[in-house]
Design an enzyme around this catalytic site. Structure first.
Site, PDB file in Angstrom:
ATOM      1  N   GLU A 109       0.813  -1.211   0.000  1.00 35.83           N
ATOM      2  CA  GLU A 109       0.000   0.000   0.000  1.00 35.83           C
ATOM      3  C   GLU A 109       0.850   1.266   0.000  1.00 35.83           C
ATOM      4  O   GLU A 109       1.960   1.290   0.526  1.00 35.83           O
ATOM      5  CB  GLU A 109      -0.930   0.003   1.223  1.00 35.83           C
ATOM      6  CG  GLU A 109      -1.976  -1.103   1.141  1.00 35.83           C
ATOM      7  CD  GLU A 109      -3.069  -0.985   2.198  1.00 35.83           C
ATOM      8  OE1 GLU A 109      -4.243  -1.119   1.828  1.00 35.83           O
ATOM      9  OE2 GLU A 109      -2.751  -0.763   3.382  1.00 35.83           O
ATOM     10  N   CYS A 122       3.335   8.727   1.128  1.00 37.24           N
ATOM     11  CA  CYS A 122       3.856   7.810   2.149  1.00 37.24           C
ATOM     12  C   CYS A 122       4.088   6.461   1.470  1.00 37.24           C
ATOM     13  O   CYS A 122       3.143   5.806   1.035  1.00 37.24           O
ATOM     14  CB  CYS A 122       2.836   7.698   3.283  1.00 37.24           C
ATOM     15  SG  CYS A 122       3.318   6.524   4.548  1.00 37.24           S
ATOM     16  N   CYS A 129       6.211  -6.899   7.757  1.00 36.94           N
ATOM     17  CA  CYS A 129       7.326  -6.367   8.553  1.00 36.94           C
ATOM     18  C   CYS A 129       7.844  -7.490   9.446  1.00 36.94           C
ATOM     19  O   CYS A 129       7.062  -8.317   9.924  1.00 36.94           O
ATOM     20  CB  CYS A 129       6.827  -5.197   9.405  1.00 36.94           C
ATOM     21  SG  CYS A 129       8.150  -4.269  10.211  1.00 36.94           S
ATOM     22  N   CYS A 133       5.557  -4.360  16.322  1.00 37.85           N
ATOM     23  CA  CYS A 133       5.196  -3.345  17.308  1.00 37.85           C
ATOM     24  C   CYS A 133       3.721  -3.567  17.653  1.00 37.85           C
ATOM     25  O   CYS A 133       2.896  -3.747  16.746  1.00 37.85           O
ATOM     26  CB  CYS A 133       5.444  -1.959  16.730  1.00 37.85           C
ATOM     27  SG  CYS A 133       7.155  -1.766  16.202  1.00 37.85           S
ATOM     28  N   CYS A 136       0.772  -1.555  15.928  1.00 37.36           N
ATOM     29  CA  CYS A 136       0.834  -1.311  14.468  1.00 37.36           C
ATOM     30  C   CYS A 136       0.192  -2.449  13.700  1.00 37.36           C
ATOM     31  O   CYS A 136       0.517  -3.622  13.911  1.00 37.36           O
ATOM     32  CB  CYS A 136       2.295  -1.150  14.057  1.00 37.36           C
ATOM     33  SG  CYS A 136       2.523  -1.038  12.278  1.00 37.36           S
ATOM     34  N   CYS A 361      -1.403   6.476   9.830  1.00 35.44           N
ATOM     35  CA  CYS A 361      -0.186   5.820  10.333  1.00 35.44           C
ATOM     36  C   CYS A 361      -0.513   4.502  10.994  1.00 35.44           C
ATOM     37  O   CYS A 361      -1.386   4.436  11.861  1.00 35.44           O
ATOM     38  CB  CYS A 361       0.485   6.658  11.410  1.00 35.44           C
ATOM     39  SG  CYS A 361       1.172   8.159  10.847  1.00 35.44           S
TER      40      CYS A 361
END
Ligand code: SAH
Ligand code: SF4
Length: 379
Positions: A109, A122, A129, A133, A136, A361
């Protein structure tokens, strides 16, 4: 890239090199291999780089100052294939979220955030990942793979196509829809350092997309060994996802802290090359209700970053399906922010953008999963 064996003829078809991901030097080498003579090389590189990165041409046939024979030669060996949009959502605040599929496998994305004085893209550095975290959404998707250089540059190219953001006069920068780039999408950019470095150098090139280094910010969760390289090898601005002021809290929120703890991170930042007031480090701090938003946290934060030219970006937590945290109360955020301001730091609260389309975010994720290399015919 397409690389497959034709079952009937058993002839291996060589993948076409995607020119979006080549630096000028690499483009020169590739053209040389194609048979372009040495004396012509620099002119050809100039022409192609400009057609691709200034004019945004999608096919070699549109490159009108090249002979038909040369254009055919180019299209037999190279591509300028951009990631294909498989879904696009537009928020009521104008934010656009793209789900891209590459010629390689996997989906990722990219988010475009228009503001009065700028337009920020962005971009993602990985599919999924390796880090997780706890606040997230991307972190709930295991790493599928690193994005290639042509896929990182390609995110900008594809969004510029969508926004008709190709200008003929390349110095007319005030009119560009995409003026800024943040590497804050899916993934940890410092775990894909070489491709990110190459991509950012391509987009900074002033004979191409010409996005200045001070308009690019790379955000890391704290991969300490690669942090100085952001300044020495890329030169863009740096943001650090801090989020906690004690190892106990940060271990839970940003687990990479168990590998490089707060003190190691801060020591590295104190020696960060070329730090100055005009090139401050941005500390990102997600505000989680009753977890990290007390006045004591604010006091510890100011102590930690003492003597580092910095600004603190407070990010209201953006929820996602299954998330276990809550956004801090606006009054708490204000007290926190005022304390930091009084200590002399700028401390803007990031206004969430594109929340209605899950584009803010930490809300990015794709459905791609890692596939066995034997299944991955296209890699
Ligand atoms: N992996 C890099 C860059 C991508 S994340 C990094 O972690 O820095 C970009 C920023 O969004 C980071 O500061 C990240 O901590 C923050 N973020 C992640 N999830 C969030 C959420 N749910 N709400 C608000 N910010 C979030
Ligand atoms: Fe990865 Fe950054 Fe999300 Fe952490 S915050 S899981 S490092 S993308």
């Amino acid at each position: 890239m397409n690389n497959f064996i034709n079952a009937q003829t058993k002839v291996e078809i060589q993948p076409k090199i995607n020119l979006l991901g080549l630096s000028k030097n690499e483009l020169s080498l590739s053209l040389n291999r194609l048979g372009v003579e040495k004396k012509e090389l620099s002119m050809r590189v100039q022409q192609l780089f400009s057609w691709i990165h200034v004019h945004g041409k999608k096919s070699f046939d549109e490159m009108t100052n090249l002979s038909k024979e040369f254009r055919d030669q180019l299209s037999n060996s190279f591509s300028i294939y951009r990631p294909q949009t498989i879904d696009k959502q537009i928020s009521k605040d104008g934010t656009r979220k793209y789900l891209f599929k590459s010629e390689n496998f996997g989906e990722f994305e990219t988010v475009f955030i228009p503001e009065d004085d700028r337009g920020t893209l962005c971009i993602s550095s990985q599919i999924g990942c390796t880090l997780n975290c706890s606040f997230c959404y991307t972190g709930t998707q295991k790493l599928v793979r690193n994005l290639e250089t042509y896929e990182i540059v390609g995110q900008i190219t594809a969004v510029k196509d969508d926004l008709s953001d190709w200008v003929l006069k390349k110095n007319n920068s005030s009119k560009r829809a995409i003026s800024n780039v943040v590497v804050m999408g899916m993934g940890e950019p410092l775990y894909n350092f070489e491709n990110i470095k190459k991509s950012l150098n391509i987009i900074m090139n002033n004979e191409g997309l010409s996005i200045s280094r001070k308009k690019i910010t790379l955000s890391t969760s704290g991969v300490v060994p690669n942090i100085h390289r952001v300044s020495s090898e890329i030169g863009c601005l740096l943001a650090i996802s801090l989020h906690g002021t004690t190892d106990e809290i940060r271990d839970k929120l940003v687990p990479i802290n168990k590998k490089w703890n707060i003190q190691e991170l801060i020591n590295t930042l104190k020696n960060y090359p070329n730090l100055s007031n005009s090139e401050r480090i941005t500390f990102e701090y997600v505000m989680l209700r009753d977890i990290n938003d007390s006045l004591d946290d604010a006091k510890r934060l100011v102590k930690l970053i003492k003597n580092i030219p910095a600004k603190i970006n407070l990010i209201p937590f953006n929820p996602w399906p299954g998330s276990k945290y809550q956004t801090s109360e606006p009054a708490t955020v204000e007290i926190f922010s005022n304390f930091i301001k009084k200590a002399g730091y700028s401390s803007p609260v990031r206004r969430p953008r594109g929340v209605d389309i899950m584009a803010a975010c930490g809300q990015l994720k794709s459905n791609s999963v890692k596939i066995k290399s034997s299944q991955n015919k296209n890699n």
